[in-house]
Design an enzyme around this catalytic site. Structure first.
Site, PDB file in Angstrom:
ATOM      1  N   ASP A  22       0.830  -1.207   0.000  1.00 13.23           N
ATOM      2  CA  ASP A  22       0.000   0.000   0.000  1.00 13.23           C
ATOM      3  C   ASP A  22       0.868   1.262   0.000  1.00 13.23           C
ATOM      4  O   ASP A  22       1.968   1.269   0.564  1.00 13.23           O
ATOM      5  CB  ASP A  22      -0.903  -0.018   1.239  1.00 13.23           C
ATOM      6  CG  ASP A  22      -2.033   0.980   1.147  1.00 13.23           C
ATOM      7  OD1 ASP A  22      -2.340   1.435   0.024  1.00 13.23           O
ATOM      8  OD2 ASP A  22      -2.607   1.321   2.192  1.00 13.23           O
ATOM      9  N   HIS A  39       3.440   3.533  -8.792  1.00 15.92           N
ATOM     10  CA  HIS A  39       3.380   2.108  -9.126  1.00 15.92           C
ATOM     11  C   HIS A  39       4.671   1.645  -9.793  1.00 15.92           C
ATOM     12  O   HIS A  39       5.174   0.555  -9.506  1.00 15.92           O
ATOM     13  CB  HIS A  39       2.184   1.829 -10.032  1.00 15.92           C
ATOM     14  CG  HIS A  39       0.855   2.055  -9.381  1.00 15.92           C
ATOM     15  ND1 HIS A  39       0.511   1.477  -8.181  1.00 15.92           N
ATOM     16  CD2 HIS A  39      -0.214   2.810  -9.760  1.00 15.92           C
ATOM     17  CE1 HIS A  39      -0.713   1.856  -7.847  1.00 15.92           C
ATOM     18  NE2 HIS A  39      -1.171   2.670  -8.791  1.00 15.92           N
ATOM     19  N   LEU A 133      11.868 -20.213  -3.592  1.00 16.81           N
ATOM     20  CA  LEU A 133      10.768 -19.375  -3.126  1.00 16.81           C
ATOM     21  C   LEU A 133       9.557 -19.493  -4.053  1.00 16.81           C
ATOM     22  O   LEU A 133       9.686 -19.461  -5.274  1.00 16.81           O
ATOM     23  CB  LEU A 133      11.223 -17.910  -3.081  1.00 16.81           C
ATOM     24  CG  LEU A 133      10.144 -16.860  -2.778  1.00 16.81           C
ATOM     25  CD1 LEU A 133       9.650 -16.992  -1.346  1.00 16.81           C
ATOM     26  CD2 LEU A 133      10.659 -15.449  -3.041  1.00 16.81           C
ATOM     27  N   SER A 198      -8.432  -5.184   4.178  1.00 16.40           N
ATOM     28  CA  SER A 198      -8.870  -4.843   2.819  1.00 16.40           C
ATOM     29  C   SER A 198      -9.181  -6.058   1.945  1.00 16.40           C
ATOM     30  O   SER A 198      -8.675  -6.177   0.833  1.00 16.40           O
ATOM     31  CB  SER A 198      -7.812  -3.953   2.138  1.00 16.40           C
ATOM     32  OG  SER A 198      -7.703  -2.715   2.790  1.00 16.40           O
ATOM     33  N   GLU A 209       0.177 -13.399  12.258  1.00 13.85           N
ATOM     34  CA  GLU A 209       0.633 -12.224  12.990  1.00 13.85           C
ATOM     35  C   GLU A 209       0.572 -11.039  12.029  1.00 13.85           C
ATOM     36  O   GLU A 209       1.064 -11.115  10.898  1.00 13.85           O
ATOM     37  CB  GLU A 209       2.068 -12.427  13.495  1.00 13.85           C
ATOM     38  CG  GLU A 209       2.217 -13.585  14.471  1.00 13.85           C
ATOM     39  CD  GLU A 209       1.413 -13.407  15.752  1.00 13.85           C
ATOM     40  OE1 GLU A 209       1.299 -12.257  16.234  1.00 13.85           O
ATOM     41  OE2 GLU A 209       0.884 -14.418  16.253  1.00 13.85           O
TER      42      GLU A 209
END
Length: 256
Positions: A22, A39, A133, A198, A209
């Protein structure tokens, strides 16, 4: 920054980190620029945090890149975001592959322009054999859409005799979610000082958490990631139990 990284216990990393990225628009406004400028600079943060998670050995990183509600933004911003998404994936897929990173997408991909769908699918296919990952992009995603979609699919299976209504439990329900192949996030980070979820992974965040920071996403870097992980490692995760139970369980864990 290395001092922070050295403090992290690599044996207690969150297996899955989810981030609400955000603040791009507000960051751009503070620079006297339009929202797309924010952005574009947010992409550098994505690169940095993906690299940071891969270096530490985090298993899963989910980034909330575009929500279903974002389609209601001005058309020029939406179009610019789609072009930025495609351009970024096209440029980064080789790096992802080289670094053994596997790309996944959750959300209503059918809402994306066809050229964006094709680019994303190609990147998913190219990285599908990687074992490092797992980078999960939430695109055209909202949790309420996901939950309603899951209920519809379950109802369809019950109607078709594939499922017995009385046998449906949490495990059954989770099989119909976008995240069925991923563990629930242990740590959720939101940047830019907002204290809300959101419509993001509402079911999956039940015991996550939550970490909120005032840092705008374009300014978020590995140092900020390390701070969030250290904060996570300083918390006691009880899952409804009391502290004494958790401590007893930890003390009775057999050593290898």
């Amino acid at each position: 920054m290395s001092e922070l990284k050295d403090k992290i216990d690599l044996n207690r990393l969150p297996s899955h980190i989810a981030i609400i990225m955000d603040g791009n628009g507000r960051w751009a406004k503070e620079q006297g620029q339009d929202r797309l400028y924010g952005h574009y600079h947010g992409v550098e943060s994505v690169r940095n945090i993906v690299e940071g998670c891969a270096e530490l050995g985090v298993g899963y990183l989910t980034l909330y890149a575009f929500s279903t509600e974002n389609w209601d933004r001005p058309a020029d911003e939406v179009n610019g975001l789609m072009e930025l998404l495609v351009d970024t994936i096209r440029k980064e897929v080789e790096t992802l592959n080289k670094n053994n990173i596997r790309l996944h997408v959750i959300g209503n991909m059918k809402q994306l322009p066809e050229y964006a769908q094709n680019e994303m699918q190609e990147a998913i296919d190219i990285t599908s054999s990687n074992t490092g990952l797992n980078l999960v992009m939430a695109l055209s995603y909202s949790s309420r859409w996901e939950l309603v979609n899951a209920v519809k699919e379950i109802a369809r299976d019950v109607q078709n005799g594939k499922l017995e209504a009385d046998t449906i439990d949490a495990e059954t329900f989770e099989r119909f979610l976008c995240t069925t192949n991923f563990p629930d996030p242990e740590l959720m980070i939101r940047t830019s000082g907002e204290f809300r979820i959101s419509n993001f992974l509402l079911y999956q965040l039940a015991y996550s958490e939550l970490y909120f920071t005032n840092t705008r996403w374009p300014d978020f870097r590995k140092k900020n990631l390390y701070e969030a992980i250290l904060d996570f490692q300083g918390r006691e995760r009880r899952f409804g139990k009391i502290s004494e139970q958790v401590q007893d369980e930890q003390e009775n864990i057999p050593t290898l």
